[in-house]
Design a protein around this motif. Sequence first.
Motif, PDB file in Angstrom:
ATOM      1  N   ASN A  64       0.797  -1.229   0.000  1.00  0.00           N
ATOM      2  CA  ASN A  64       0.000   0.000   0.000  1.00  0.00           C
ATOM      3  C   ASN A  64       0.829   1.279   0.000  1.00  0.00           C
ATOM      4  OD1 ASN A  64      -3.032  -0.667   0.280  1.00  0.00           O
ATOM      5  ND2 ASN A  64      -2.088  -2.030   1.765  1.00  0.00           N
ATOM      6  N   THR A  65       2.154   1.164   0.005  1.00  0.00           N
ATOM      7  CA  THR A  65       2.989   2.356  -0.010  1.00  0.00           C
ATOM      8  C   THR A  65       3.486   2.658  -1.421  1.00  0.00           C
ATOM      9  OG1 THR A  65       4.956   1.028   0.553  1.00  0.00           O
ATOM     10  CG2 THR A  65       3.787   2.119   2.370  1.00  0.00           C
ATOM     11  N   VAL A  66       3.681   3.931  -1.707  1.00  0.00           N
ATOM     12  CA  VAL A  66       4.268   4.364  -2.974  1.00  0.00           C
ATOM     13  C   VAL A  66       5.669   4.897  -2.703  1.00  0.00           C
ATOM     14  CG1 VAL A  66       4.094   5.960  -4.930  1.00  0.00           C
ATOM     15  CG2 VAL A  66       2.033   4.904  -3.988  1.00  0.00           C
ATOM     16  N   MET A  67       5.754   5.982  -1.952  1.00  0.00           N
ATOM     17  CA  MET A  67       7.034   6.592  -1.638  1.00  0.00           C
ATOM     18  C   MET A  67       7.931   5.620  -0.861  1.00  0.00           C
ATOM     19  SD  MET A  67       8.845   9.306  -1.995  1.00  0.00           S
ATOM     20  CE  MET A  67      10.160  10.273  -1.266  1.00  0.00           C
ATOM     21  N   GLY A  68       7.320   4.878   0.050  1.00  0.00           N
ATOM     22  CA  GLY A  68       8.103   3.939   0.858  1.00  0.00           C
ATOM     23  C   GLY A  68       8.804   2.887   0.025  1.00  0.00           C
ATOM     24  N   ASN A  69       8.147   2.424  -1.026  1.00  0.00           N
ATOM     25  CA  ASN A  69       8.745   1.404  -1.881  1.00  0.00           C
ATOM     26  C   ASN A  69       9.813   1.964  -2.815  1.00  0.00           C
ATOM     27  OD1 ASN A  69       7.209  -0.719  -0.862  1.00  0.00           O
ATOM     28  ND2 ASN A  69       5.526  -0.342  -2.264  1.00  0.00           N
ATOM     29  N   LEU A  70       9.802   3.282  -3.020  1.00  0.00           N
ATOM     30  CA  LEU A  70      10.779   3.905  -3.920  1.00  0.00           C
ATOM     31  C   LEU A  70      11.993   4.463  -3.180  1.00  0.00           C
ATOM     32  CD1 LEU A  70       8.314   5.869  -6.248  1.00  0.00           C
ATOM     33  CD2 LEU A  70       9.380   3.648  -6.682  1.00  0.00           C
ATOM     34  N   ALA A  71      11.942   4.470  -1.858  1.00  0.00           N
ATOM     35  CA  ALA A  71      13.024   5.062  -1.068  1.00  0.00           C
ATOM     36  C   ALA A  71      14.320   4.276  -1.240  1.00  0.00           C
ATOM     37  CB  ALA A  71      12.633   5.102   0.408  1.00  0.00           C
ATOM     38  N   HIS A  72      15.433   4.991  -1.192  1.00  0.00           N
ATOM     39  CA  HIS A  72      16.767   4.384  -1.295  1.00  0.00           C
ATOM     40  C   HIS A  72      17.037   3.545  -0.049  1.00  0.00           C
ATOM     41  CE1 HIS A  72      20.876   3.978  -2.637  1.00  0.00           C
ATOM     42  NE2 HIS A  72      21.331   4.434  -1.501  1.00  0.00           N
ATOM     43  N   ARG A  73      17.463   2.293  -0.228  1.00  0.00           N
ATOM     44  CA  ARG A  73      17.601   1.369   0.902  1.00  0.00           C
ATOM     45  C   ARG A  73      19.010   0.809   1.075  1.00  0.00           C
ATOM     46  NH1 ARG A  73      12.576  -0.057   2.741  1.00  0.00           N
ATOM     47  NH2 ARG A  73      10.835   0.552   1.392  1.00  0.00           N
TER      48      ARG A  73
END
Length: 211
Positions: free
Chosen positions: A22-31
């Motif tokens: 359900n996340t958008v920004m969270g899945n695109l964040a640099h990890r």
Amino acid sequence: MANSILNPSVIAKESLMQLKNNTVMGNLAHREYKKEFKKVGDTVSIRKPVKFFTSDGATRVNQDVEEGNTNVVIDSRKHVSWNFSTQDLTLSIEEYSKRYIEPAMITLAETMDKSGFGLYKNVWNQVGTPGTTPDTFAKVSPAARRLDEMAVMSNDRNLVVNPEAHYGIAGDQVGLQNQAMVKSAYEAAKIGRIAGLNTYASNNIKTHTVG
């Protein structure tokens, strides 16, 4: 056959899966630095890339290798809590997830995305007109051009826009000659990859007020 009693581990795994979905920004964040956060407190020191310069002539010139660092601080914590009975724990994980976990994770995901999108104020570089929705290719392409000018790596570039921009860009593609893109834009409002950017839509994008 009786249902097995759910335990915290099963609930946590299901919650993380629902949160990721359900996340958008969270899945695109640099990890890249996620492994460094294990049991080290709320502050992690990470290395900055080493910078070199090019020397002239045939004589080799040694350079000092300087590795700078910066701190990443966990300064924001969000959670969603609810009460449940022992009877609730006898439900199947599918039932429990649909009743409790899924709506809770949707709320948490939206909060996380809003926090992530709010970081735009810390980005020093910008193109376009503040407060004006980039709803056409002509308004989006300057962002891709600026990334090129700043020598940003071309792979894994992402663009997240609000619904107004998303449907505007999709409508902008309807007049193209590429029938596959026209069909996708017209029937499903899917933009796909545009100007080298993987596009996503989110209703959690912040609205900027000029001034």
